[in-house]
Design an enzyme around this catalytic site. Structure first.
Site, PDB file in Angstrom:
ATOM      1  N   SER A 188      13.917  24.582  22.747  1.00  0.00           N
ATOM      2  CA  SER A 188      14.984  23.667  22.332  1.00  0.00           C
ATOM      3  C   SER A 188      15.680  24.044  21.033  1.00  0.00           C
ATOM      4  O   SER A 188      16.637  23.370  20.640  1.00  0.00           O
ATOM      5  CB  SER A 188      14.444  22.246  22.222  1.00  0.00           C
ATOM      6  OG  SER A 188      14.221  21.703  23.497  1.00  0.00           O
ATOM      7  N   LYS A 202      19.376  24.170  21.242  1.00  0.00           N
ATOM      8  CA  LYS A 202      20.313  23.044  21.113  1.00  0.00           C
ATOM      9  C   LYS A 202      21.209  23.146  19.881  1.00  0.00           C
ATOM     10  O   LYS A 202      22.258  22.499  19.824  1.00  0.00           O
ATOM     11  CB  LYS A 202      19.545  21.725  21.156  1.00  0.00           C
ATOM     12  CG  LYS A 202      18.888  21.455  22.527  1.00  0.00           C
ATOM     13  CD  LYS A 202      18.124  20.138  22.547  1.00  0.00           C
ATOM     14  CE  LYS A 202      17.608  19.783  23.942  1.00  0.00           C
ATOM     15  NZ  LYS A 202      16.301  20.362  24.239  1.00  0.00           N
ATOM     16  N   SER A 237      15.673  15.932  20.785  1.00  0.00           N
ATOM     17  CA  SER A 237      15.602  17.067  21.703  1.00  0.00           C
ATOM     18  C   SER A 237      15.701  16.605  23.157  1.00  0.00           C
ATOM     19  O   SER A 237      15.023  17.130  24.046  1.00  0.00           O
ATOM     20  CB  SER A 237      14.308  17.864  21.479  1.00  0.00           C
ATOM     21  OG  SER A 237      14.537  19.238  21.683  1.00  0.00           O
TER      22      SER A 237
END
Length: 259
Positions: free
Chosen positions: A27, A30, A84
Protein backbone atom coordinates in the site's frame (compact mmCIF):
# COMPACT_ATOMS: atom_id res chain seq x y z
CA UNK A 1 15.36 -6.42 4.61
CA UNK A 2 15.57 -3.19 2.53
CA UNK A 3 15.95 0.21 4.14
CA UNK A 4 17.05 3.78 3.58
CA UNK A 5 17.44 6.79 5.84
CA UNK A 6 18.25 9.95 3.91
CA UNK A 7 18.58 13.63 4.72
CA UNK A 8 15.80 15.27 2.71
CA UNK A 9 17.75 18.49 2.14
CA UNK A 10 21.33 17.33 1.55
CA UNK A 11 20.45 13.90 0.04
CA UNK A 12 23.03 12.40 2.37
CA UNK A 13 22.44 8.69 2.89
CA UNK A 14 22.67 8.08 6.63
CA UNK A 15 21.80 4.39 6.47
CA UNK A 16 21.06 1.99 3.65
CA UNK A 17 20.46 -1.72 3.20
CA UNK A 18 19.73 -3.47 -0.12
CA UNK A 19 19.08 -0.03 -1.56
CA UNK A 20 18.42 -1.03 -5.17
CA UNK A 21 16.76 -4.42 -4.70
CA UNK A 22 13.30 -4.47 -6.32
CA UNK A 23 10.55 -5.64 -3.97
CA UNK A 24 6.73 -5.56 -3.76
CA UNK A 25 5.65 -2.34 -2.02
CA UNK A 26 2.02 -3.07 -1.06
CA UNK A 27 0.00 0.00 0.00
CA UNK A 28 2.96 2.37 -0.17
CA UNK A 29 1.60 2.41 -3.75
CA UNK A 30 -1.20 4.71 -2.58
CA UNK A 31 1.15 7.71 -2.41
CA UNK A 32 1.55 7.45 -6.18
CA UNK A 33 -2.22 6.97 -6.55
CA UNK A 34 -2.80 10.23 -4.69
CA UNK A 35 -0.25 12.15 -6.76
CA UNK A 36 -1.82 11.01 -10.03
CA UNK A 37 -5.29 12.10 -8.83
CA UNK A 38 -4.03 15.51 -7.72
CA UNK A 39 -1.93 16.04 -10.86
CA UNK A 40 -5.09 15.60 -12.94
CA UNK A 41 -6.75 18.42 -10.97
CA UNK A 42 -9.98 16.43 -10.73
CA UNK A 43 -12.88 17.87 -8.73
CA UNK A 44 -12.33 16.61 -5.18
CA UNK A 45 -15.97 17.35 -4.29
CA UNK A 46 -17.31 15.12 -7.07
CA UNK A 47 -19.21 12.11 -5.80
CA UNK A 48 -17.77 8.71 -6.72
CA UNK A 49 -19.51 5.36 -6.18
CA UNK A 50 -17.89 2.14 -5.05
CA UNK A 51 -18.55 -0.50 -7.73
CA UNK A 52 -17.99 -4.22 -8.07
CA UNK A 53 -14.78 -3.34 -9.95
CA UNK A 54 -13.40 -2.06 -6.65
CA UNK A 55 -13.92 -5.30 -4.71
CA UNK A 56 -10.69 -7.15 -3.92
CA UNK A 57 -11.00 -10.57 -5.57
CA UNK A 58 -7.19 -11.02 -5.55
CA UNK A 59 -6.48 -11.16 -1.81
CA UNK A 60 -10.03 -11.21 -0.53
CA UNK A 61 -9.51 -8.30 1.84
CA UNK A 62 -12.57 -6.89 3.56
CA UNK A 63 -13.87 -3.34 3.40
CA UNK A 64 -16.34 -1.18 5.27
CA UNK A 65 -17.30 0.58 2.05
CA UNK A 66 -20.27 -1.31 0.57
CA UNK A 67 -20.67 -1.59 -3.19
CA UNK A 68 -23.05 1.20 -4.21
CA UNK A 69 -22.00 3.61 -1.48
CA UNK A 70 -21.06 7.08 -2.71
CA UNK A 71 -18.63 9.62 -1.30
CA UNK A 72 -16.53 12.53 -2.50
CA UNK A 73 -13.21 12.04 -4.24
CA UNK A 74 -11.63 13.82 -1.27
CA UNK A 75 -13.17 11.21 1.05
CA UNK A 76 -11.61 8.51 -1.12
CA UNK A 77 -8.19 10.17 -0.88
CA UNK A 78 -8.49 10.41 2.90
CA UNK A 79 -9.54 6.78 3.29
CA UNK A 80 -6.85 5.51 0.92
CA UNK A 81 -4.03 7.42 2.62
CA UNK A 82 -5.12 7.35 6.28
CA UNK A 83 -6.73 3.92 6.61
CA UNK A 84 -5.17 2.33 3.50
CA UNK A 85 -8.70 1.53 2.29
CA UNK A 86 -8.32 -0.60 -0.85
CA UNK A 87 -11.77 0.03 -2.32
CA UNK A 88 -11.16 3.76 -1.95
CA UNK A 89 -7.84 3.53 -3.80
CA UNK A 90 -9.44 1.34 -6.47
CA UNK A 91 -12.35 3.77 -6.96
CA UNK A 92 -9.89 6.63 -7.51
CA UNK A 93 -8.55 4.66 -10.48
CA UNK A 94 -11.81 3.30 -11.88
CA UNK A 95 -13.41 6.77 -11.78
CA UNK A 96 -10.43 8.39 -13.50
CA UNK A 97 -11.01 9.90 -16.99
CA UNK A 98 -10.08 7.06 -19.35
CA UNK A 99 -10.61 4.45 -16.65
CA UNK A 100 -8.30 2.23 -14.67
CA UNK A 101 -5.99 1.35 -17.56
CA UNK A 102 -5.29 5.03 -18.22
CA UNK A 103 -4.73 5.61 -14.51
CA UNK A 104 -2.09 2.85 -14.33
CA UNK A 105 -0.37 4.34 -17.39
CA UNK A 106 -0.24 7.69 -15.58
CA UNK A 107 1.20 6.04 -12.45
CA UNK A 108 4.05 4.51 -14.45
CA UNK A 109 4.59 7.74 -16.40
CA UNK A 110 4.82 9.68 -13.14
CA UNK A 111 7.31 7.14 -11.76
CA UNK A 112 9.46 7.51 -14.88
CA UNK A 113 9.33 11.31 -14.64
CA UNK A 114 10.63 11.09 -11.05
CA UNK A 115 13.54 8.88 -12.11
CA UNK A 116 12.08 5.79 -10.44
CA UNK A 117 13.73 3.46 -12.93
CA UNK A 118 13.25 0.24 -10.95
CA UNK A 119 9.54 0.78 -10.28
CA UNK A 120 6.47 -0.71 -11.93
CA UNK A 121 2.77 -0.37 -11.11
CA UNK A 122 -0.11 -2.60 -12.14
CA UNK A 123 -2.83 -1.35 -9.79
CA UNK A 124 -3.71 1.62 -7.59
CA UNK A 125 -4.02 -0.28 -4.30
CA UNK A 126 -0.81 -2.27 -3.90
CA UNK A 127 -2.70 -5.54 -3.44
CA UNK A 128 -0.82 -7.04 -6.38
CA UNK A 129 2.77 -8.11 -5.74
CA UNK A 130 3.55 -6.88 -9.27
CA UNK A 131 3.74 -3.34 -7.89
CA UNK A 132 7.48 -3.26 -7.27
CA UNK A 133 10.06 -0.62 -6.38
CA UNK A 134 13.33 -0.14 -4.49
CA UNK A 135 14.20 1.73 -1.32
CA UNK A 136 15.98 4.40 -3.38
CA UNK A 137 13.07 4.81 -5.79
CA UNK A 138 10.62 5.09 -2.89
CA UNK A 139 12.76 7.85 -1.37
CA UNK A 140 12.22 9.73 -4.63
CA UNK A 141 8.48 9.06 -4.39
CA UNK A 142 8.28 10.25 -0.78
CA UNK A 143 10.28 13.37 -1.70
CA UNK A 144 7.82 14.09 -4.53
CA UNK A 145 4.70 13.34 -2.47
CA UNK A 146 5.95 15.68 0.25
CA UNK A 147 5.60 18.57 -2.22
CA UNK A 148 1.79 18.14 -2.12
CA UNK A 149 0.36 19.96 0.94
CA UNK A 150 -2.83 17.87 0.82
CA UNK A 151 -0.89 14.58 0.91
CA UNK A 152 1.13 15.84 3.87
CA UNK A 153 -2.03 16.90 5.67
CA UNK A 154 -3.96 13.70 5.02
CA UNK A 155 -1.18 11.20 5.77
CA UNK A 156 -0.47 12.81 9.15
CA UNK A 157 -4.15 12.77 10.22
CA UNK A 158 -4.75 10.30 13.06
CA UNK A 159 -8.46 9.56 12.50
CA UNK A 160 -11.18 10.12 9.90
CA UNK A 161 -14.97 9.94 10.10
CA UNK A 162 -16.89 9.06 6.94
CA UNK A 163 -20.57 9.96 6.75
CA UNK A 164 -22.63 7.89 4.32
CA UNK A 165 -26.15 8.99 3.41
CA UNK A 166 -27.83 5.77 4.57
CA UNK A 167 -26.16 5.68 8.00
CA UNK A 168 -27.00 7.55 11.20
CA UNK A 169 -23.46 7.25 12.55
CA UNK A 170 -20.13 7.92 10.82
CA UNK A 171 -17.72 5.10 10.00
CA UNK A 172 -14.57 5.73 12.02
CA UNK A 173 -11.15 5.05 10.50
CA UNK A 174 -7.70 5.10 12.17
CA UNK A 175 -4.34 5.91 10.62
CA UNK A 176 -2.48 2.67 9.93
CA UNK A 177 0.74 4.19 11.33
CA UNK A 178 0.72 4.03 15.13
CA UNK A 179 3.36 6.78 15.26
CA UNK A 180 0.91 9.21 13.62
CA UNK A 181 -1.79 8.23 16.10
CA UNK A 182 0.66 8.92 18.93
CA UNK A 183 2.01 12.08 17.29
CA UNK A 184 0.13 14.60 19.43
CA UNK A 185 1.45 13.00 22.62
CA UNK A 186 4.98 12.21 21.51
CA UNK A 187 8.15 13.89 20.33
CA UNK A 188 7.66 12.75 16.75
CA UNK A 189 7.44 15.48 14.09
CA UNK A 190 6.04 13.55 11.12
CA UNK A 191 5.46 15.35 7.83
CA UNK A 192 4.29 12.42 5.70
CA UNK A 193 3.55 8.75 6.33
CA UNK A 194 2.36 5.60 4.58
CA UNK A 195 2.32 1.96 5.63
CA UNK A 196 1.92 -1.14 3.51
CA UNK A 197 1.40 -4.86 3.92
CA UNK A 198 0.82 -7.89 1.77
CA UNK A 199 2.50 -11.21 2.50
CA UNK A 200 4.88 -10.83 -0.47
CA UNK A 201 5.99 -7.35 0.65
CA UNK A 202 6.15 -7.84 4.39
CA UNK A 203 5.45 -4.88 6.68
CA UNK A 204 6.48 -1.60 5.05
CA UNK A 205 6.69 1.98 6.25
CA UNK A 206 7.78 5.18 4.52
CA UNK A 207 7.93 8.50 6.34
CA UNK A 208 9.18 12.03 6.24
CA UNK A 209 10.04 13.18 9.74
CA UNK A 210 12.14 15.90 11.33
CA UNK A 211 14.57 14.38 13.83
CA UNK A 212 17.30 16.26 15.69
CA UNK A 213 16.36 19.29 13.62
CA UNK A 214 16.98 17.49 10.33
CA UNK A 215 14.30 16.53 7.78
CA UNK A 216 14.67 12.83 7.03
CA UNK A 217 13.13 10.42 4.57
CA UNK A 218 12.80 6.90 5.97
CA UNK A 219 12.01 3.83 3.88
CA UNK A 220 11.61 0.53 5.78
CA UNK A 221 10.63 -2.44 3.61
CA UNK A 222 9.81 -6.09 4.29
CA UNK A 223 9.97 -6.34 8.06
CA UNK A 224 8.66 -9.58 9.50
CA UNK A 225 6.95 -8.67 12.77
CA UNK A 226 3.88 -6.48 12.94
CA UNK A 227 5.61 -3.95 15.23
CA UNK A 228 9.12 -4.21 13.78
CA UNK A 229 8.81 -1.29 11.37
CA UNK A 230 7.58 0.96 14.21
CA UNK A 231 10.33 -0.27 16.52
CA UNK A 232 12.95 0.32 13.83
CA UNK A 233 11.66 3.86 13.20
CA UNK A 234 11.94 4.56 16.93
CA UNK A 235 15.47 3.15 16.99
CA UNK A 236 16.45 5.36 14.03
CA UNK A 237 15.05 8.40 15.84
CA UNK A 238 16.90 7.56 19.05
CA UNK A 239 20.15 6.93 17.18
CA UNK A 240 19.84 10.20 15.24
CA UNK A 241 19.15 12.21 18.38
CA UNK A 242 22.26 10.76 20.07
CA UNK A 243 24.60 10.89 17.06
CA UNK A 244 23.53 13.99 15.14
CA UNK A 245 26.67 16.02 15.91
CA UNK A 246 28.86 13.25 14.54
CA UNK A 247 26.69 13.00 11.42
CA UNK A 248 26.88 16.73 10.73
CA UNK A 249 30.67 16.63 10.83
CA UNK A 250 30.66 13.85 8.22
CA UNK A 251 28.19 15.56 5.88
CA UNK A 252 30.68 15.57 3.00
CA UNK A 253 30.38 11.80 2.74
CA UNK A 254 28.04 9.88 0.46
CA UNK A 255 25.49 11.93 -1.46
CA UNK A 256 22.84 10.75 -3.85
CA UNK A 257 20.73 12.91 -6.15
CA UNK A 258 17.09 12.00 -5.84
CA UNK A 259 15.60 14.85 -7.82
Amino acid sequence: TKALVMNQNTREIIYSKNLDTPTPIASVTKLMTAMVVLDAKLNLDEEVSITDMDVDYLKGTSSRLPVGSAMSREDLLNLALIASENRAASALATSYPGGKQKFIQEMNAKAASLGMMNTHFEDSTGLTSNNVSTAMDLAKMVYAAYQYPLIRQITTTADYDLWLSNRHQPIHFHNTNALVRENANSSWEIGLSKTGYISEAGRCLVMQATIAGEPLIMVLLDSVGKLTRIGDAKRIKKWMEHNYNTISLQRDNTHSDIV
